[in-house]
Design a protein around this motif. Structure first.
Motif, PDB file in Angstrom:
ATOM      1  N   LYS A 195       0.697  -1.025   0.105  1.00  0.00           N
ATOM      2  CA  LYS A 195      -0.089   0.010  -0.080  1.00  0.00           C
ATOM      3  C   LYS A 195       0.857   1.261   0.037  1.00  0.00           C
ATOM      4  CE  LYS A 195      -3.848  -0.011   2.371  1.00  0.00           C
ATOM      5  NZ  LYS A 195      -4.758   0.184   3.605  1.00  0.00           N
ATOM      6  N   GLU A 234      -2.136  -1.288  -3.706  1.00  0.00           N
ATOM      7  CA  GLU A 234      -3.227  -0.604  -3.049  1.00  0.00           C
ATOM      8  C   GLU A 234      -2.823   0.692  -2.717  1.00  0.00           C
ATOM      9  OE1 GLU A 234      -6.536  -1.165   0.599  1.00  0.00           O
ATOM     10  OE2 GLU A 234      -5.023  -2.891   0.224  1.00  0.00           O
ATOM     11  N   ASN A 294      -3.771   4.511  -0.591  1.00  0.00           N
ATOM     12  CA  ASN A 294      -4.737   5.016   0.436  1.00  0.00           C
ATOM     13  C   ASN A 294      -4.632   6.547   0.434  1.00  0.00           C
ATOM     14  OD1 ASN A 294      -2.708   6.011   1.981  1.00  0.00           O
ATOM     15  ND2 ASN A 294      -2.057   4.117   2.426  1.00  0.00           N
TER      16      ASN A 294
END
Length: 271
Positions: A234, A253, A255
């Protein structure tokens, strides 16, 4: 290790893990530094939307040199030379030794830091990049000699194992960014003195920043990139996609939350 390319010794790795930073001398030769310098000085002649947005008039430059020469953000997205040096085999080989795995490039920047310009208050890079698990590593290449007079980088040794601190507001008269992290009790910031072609590698949790360029006629130009390890799952959304050394993309991923310190301190741009 990449066959035939410069990598680090065990002593270098131990220093990086203990102190949080490492200066590698002469990573780039004069011809390479000249290519970096020429490329970015040519790019600085006109605005590049989303990358370099100066105010080009004499009054603005006299009021604040950084209006004419703001930092250039993510130039690898618009320029092949920036991409080439962000993914340079020498840098990627050193990073692979520091991470113990392949490194992935997340960000490129170019700082002009002309005479009289403000510095940047002490901060931590992974507050912005939000690499998980672990942290990012910066590779800070000196395009000019960087010393105390022209505002070289200050590092706070041994803060690499600290958690991410919630910042306070910086003094805008001395820092062009708004965040400030205090030096922990018992520690102090020390200058990293570099010659052109040297590269300073440092951990994303290390507290660092810089003072004003006090020289009358010396720029302190630097090409700065941030990286994550191959095991990253992430990262902050601004930094995706990541790039392998061969130029292929990796999209972990992302954020978009504000991290541990609340919305008032959410920001995208380290350094």
């Amino acid at each position: 290790m990449i066959e035939g390319l410069r990598t680090i010794s065990e002593e270098h790795k131990q220093q990086f893990e203990k102190e949080g930073y490492l200066i590698m001398k002469g990573v780039f030769c004069r011809e390479e530094i000249a290519e970096i310098e020429e490329t970015f000085m040519e790019m600085s002649k006109k605005p590049i939307p989303g990358c370099f947005e100066p105010i080009i008039d004499e009054q603005s430059e006299n009021d604040d040199p950084l209006k004419r020469y703001p930092r250039m953000m993510q130039p690898h997205r618009v320029n092949d030379v920036a991409m080439k040096y962000m993914l340079h085999p020498k840098v990627m080989a050193i990073l692979a030794d520091l991470y113990g795995e392949e490194a992935l490039a997340a960000q490129s920047m170019f700082y002009f830091k002309p005479p009289r310009s403000r510095g940047q208050a002490l901060h931590q890079d992974n507050f912005y990049l939000k690499v998980e698990p672990g942290t990012c590593i910066a590779a800070w290449t000196a395009v000019d000699r960087a010393d105390e007079e022209n505002g070289t980088l200050l590092v706070v040794p041994k803060t690499n194992n600290d958690d991410i601190y919630c910042p306070e507001l910086a003094d805008e008269k001395e820092s062009f960014t708004k965040h400030f992290v205090k030096v922990p009790k018992g520690l102090k910031a020390v200058p990293a003195i570099l010659e052109e072609g040297d590269v300073l590698f440092f951990n994303g949790n290390l507290i660092h920043g810089s003072y004003r360029n006090k020289s009358k006629d010396r720029f302190r130009r630097s090409f700065i990139c941030h990286y994550a390890g191959e095991s990253t799952t992430k990262i902050g959304h601004y930094y995706s996609p990541l790039y392998r050394q061969n130029g292929s993309k990796v999209e972990p991923e992302t954020n978009s939350d504000s991290g541990p310190c609340g919305n008032e301190f959410d920001a995208l741009y380290p350094h």
